[in-house]
Scaffold this active site. Structure first.
Site, PDB file in Angstrom:
ATOM      1  N   GLY A  13     -25.219 -58.663 102.972  1.00 56.07           N
ATOM      2  CA  GLY A  13     -25.500 -57.757 101.851  1.00 56.07           C
ATOM      3  C   GLY A  13     -24.502 -56.598 101.840  1.00 56.07           C
ATOM      4  N   ARG A  74     -22.425 -65.265 101.200  1.00 55.26           N
ATOM      5  CA  ARG A  74     -23.020 -65.923 102.362  1.00 55.26           C
ATOM      6  C   ARG A  74     -22.427 -67.333 102.428  1.00 55.26           C
ATOM      7  NH1 ARG A  74     -27.207 -62.248 100.547  1.00 55.26           N
ATOM      8  NH2 ARG A  74     -27.813 -60.931 102.274  1.00 55.26           N
ATOM      9  N   ASP A 105     -25.870 -58.429 111.724  1.00 49.71           N
ATOM     10  CA  ASP A 105     -25.761 -59.216 112.961  1.00 49.71           C
ATOM     11  C   ASP A 105     -25.471 -60.682 112.669  1.00 49.71           C
ATOM     12  OD1 ASP A 105     -29.365 -59.023 113.684  1.00 49.71           O
ATOM     13  OD2 ASP A 105     -28.240 -59.452 111.871  1.00 49.71           O
ATOM     14  N   THR A 127     -24.928 -52.423 106.965  1.00 45.62           N
ATOM     15  CA  THR A 127     -26.088 -52.940 106.227  1.00 45.62           C
ATOM     16  C   THR A 127     -27.044 -51.787 105.958  1.00 45.62           C
ATOM     17  OG1 THR A 127     -28.077 -54.330 106.312  1.00 45.62           O
ATOM     18  CG2 THR A 127     -27.187 -53.623 108.427  1.00 45.62           C
ATOM     19  N   ASP A 129     -30.076 -51.941 105.844  1.00 49.78           N
ATOM     20  CA  ASP A 129     -31.325 -52.130 106.599  1.00 49.78           C
ATOM     21  C   ASP A 129     -31.366 -51.323 107.885  1.00 49.78           C
ATOM     22  OD1 ASP A 129     -31.563 -55.722 105.867  1.00 49.78           O
ATOM     23  OD2 ASP A 129     -31.695 -53.921 104.616  1.00 49.78           O
ATOM     24  N   ASP A 131     -30.766 -52.306 110.791  1.00 50.76           N
ATOM     25  CA  ASP A 131     -31.534 -53.108 111.766  1.00 50.76           C
ATOM     26  C   ASP A 131     -30.635 -53.758 112.811  1.00 50.76           C
ATOM     27  OD1 ASP A 131     -31.945 -56.199 109.801  1.00 50.76           O
ATOM     28  OD2 ASP A 131     -30.222 -54.866 110.133  1.00 50.76           O
ATOM     29  N   ARG A 173     -35.438 -55.878 104.370  1.00 49.58           N
ATOM     30  CA  ARG A 173     -35.661 -57.252 104.834  1.00 49.58           C
ATOM     31  C   ARG A 173     -36.839 -57.257 105.800  1.00 49.58           C
ATOM     32  NH1 ARG A 173     -32.444 -61.771 104.297  1.00 49.58           N
ATOM     33  NH2 ARG A 173     -30.565 -60.618 103.797  1.00 49.58           N
TER      34      ARG A 173
HETATM   35  O1  F6P Z   1     -29.807 -57.047 104.057  1.00 49.26           O
HETATM   36  C1  F6P Z   1     -29.647 -56.172 102.980  1.00 49.26           C
HETATM   37  C2  F6P Z   1     -30.644 -56.515 101.889  1.00 49.26           C
HETATM   38  O2  F6P Z   1     -30.497 -55.605 100.828  1.00 49.26           O
HETATM   39  C3  F6P Z   1     -32.094 -56.503 102.360  1.00 49.26           C
HETATM   40  O3  F6P Z   1     -32.610 -55.181 102.443  1.00 49.26           O
HETATM   41  C4  F6P Z   1     -32.737 -57.322 101.266  1.00 49.26           C
HETATM   42  O4  F6P Z   1     -33.980 -57.893 101.664  1.00 49.26           O
HETATM   43  C5  F6P Z   1     -31.687 -58.415 101.060  1.00 49.26           C
HETATM   44  O5  F6P Z   1     -30.421 -57.841 101.409  1.00 49.26           O
HETATM   45  C6  F6P Z   1     -31.611 -58.907  99.630  1.00 49.26           C
HETATM   46  O6  F6P Z   1     -30.701 -59.996  99.664  1.00 49.26           O
HETATM   47  P1  F6P Z   1     -29.993 -60.467  98.283  1.00 49.26           P
HETATM   48  O7  F6P Z   1     -28.973 -59.435  97.924  1.00 49.26           O
HETATM   49  O8  F6P Z   1     -29.371 -61.801  98.667  1.00 49.26           O
HETATM   50  O9  F6P Z   1     -31.079 -60.566  97.248  1.00 49.26           O
END
Ligand code: F6P
Length: 333
Positions: A13, A74, A105, A127, A129, A131, A173
């Site tokens: 992300g 991804r 990670d 990120t 998050d 995390d 997440r």
């Molecule tokens: O990992 C970053 C993040 O924004 C999370 O907080 C969220 O759950 C996820 O990515 C959303 O993923 P996507 O952008 O693929 O919808």
């Protein structure tokens, strides 16, 4: 003579501050005698050999912009031996001496597989998050929390005008870091975290007490990973709606839901994120210059550190008990 070319990519992300990190890799790399290339679209682009060159002009106007000029994607293919082999081939063909990976990670697992194939690799935690283990902060977290707090500041106006309870779903997440920090910072009346059991009856008791004390509106912060089905995030089946329905019925209140969603991923990075990005990127380039590899740069107690990626991947980043205690003392947890 080792090649003097290094490459940088962003993966997972996107996060505000990634561009500041890309710029700092370029500036510091140039200062240390490297030619710096970018890889577009993360590991997906690496497999295709999507290298791009940088210039002072392209770097001139990105430090303040959210997102990533290198884009991100991804890549399931990269997780296959064939995909890994293709990526490795492309790095060798481009005569890349070192690779810097900016991401979470999951992205570092990719960096580690390339490291095992002899490519110098260093990870930069990026990120919203927050995390990622072994670093107190990841690039993007500070900006995302400020985005949440600014949004709640605006919500308070209408919540007060209509004497409503607002349930706000925030990203993260499986992690509650953004909910915990933003809940404390915006004075939330309740904060629900994936790391702790959600006691909605207790939440309602507290909100009921507030109403009895003539408090006419309340804010409840819910991390997207609380209960519910991860696939239901950002939808009417998400936990925020379940929480709001419960509270609305219990308190007979016009409870409303706001899902901040991907707003939290954008925006101009804060000063804190720009400084963090620049510090981590410069240390990452230094590690490559020193011939070090398989490490992640991070910040611990205000100091820039570097840790083996193997160590980072062994752990799961949990919430800081001191902040949970603070949330409890503030009556929100
Ligand atoms: O990992 C970053 C993040 O924004 C999370 O907080 C969220 O759950 C996820 O990515 C959303 O993923 P996507 O952008 O693929 O919808």
């Amino acid at each position: 003579m080792n090649s003097r070319k290094i490459a940088v990519l962003t993966s997972g992300g996107d996060a505000p501050g990634m561009n500041a990190a890309i710029r700092a890799v370029y500036q510091c790399g140039q200062a240390m005698g490297f030619e710096v290339l970018g890889v577009e679209r993360g590991f997906h682009g690496l497999i295709k050999g999507s290298f791009v060159s940088f210039s002072p002009q392209t770097m001139d106007d990105i430090v303040h912009r959210g997102g990533t000029v290198l884009k991100s994607a991804r890549s399931e293919e990269f997780k296959t031996p064939d995909g890994l082999n293709k990526a490795w081939q492309k790095l060798k063909e481009a005569d890349i001496y070192g690779l810097i990976v900016i991401g979470g990670d999951g992205s570092f697992r990719g960096a580690q597989t390339l490291e095992e194939r002899g490519i110098l690799t260093v990870g930069i935690p990026g990120t919203i998050d927050n995390d990622i283990p072994c670093t107190d902060f990841s690039i993007g977290f500070d900006t995302a929390v400020n985005t949440i707090v600014n949004a709640v500041n605006q919500l308070r106006d209408t919540a007060l005008s209509h004497e409503r309870i607002y349930v706000v779903e925030v990203m993260g997440r499986h992690s509650g870091w953004m909910a915990l920090y933003s809940g404390i910072a915006c004075g939330a009346d309740a904060i629900l975290l994936p790391e702790l059991p959600a006691d909605l009856s207790l939440v309602c008791d507290r909100l009921r007490q507030s109403i009895l004390m003539k408090k006419t509106h309340s804010i409840v912060i819910v991390a997207e990973g609380v209960g519910g089905d991860p696939q239901a995030r950002n939808t009417e089946q998400s936990s925020a709606f379940q929480v709001a329905n419960f509270i609305g019925k219990e308190l007979n209140n016009e409870t409303r839901v706001t899902i901040l969603g991907h707003l939290q991923r954008g925006g101009n990075p804060t000063v804190a994120d720009r400084i963090l990005a620049s510090q981590l990127a410069s240390r990452a380039v230094e590690l490559i210059y020193e011939g070090q590899s398989g490490r992640m740069v991070g910040v611990q107690k205000g100091q820039v550190v570097d840790i083996p990626i193997s160590e980072v991947l062994k752990h799961k980043r949990t919430l800081d008990e001191r902040f949970i205690r603070l949330g409890e003392l503030l009556g929100a947890i």
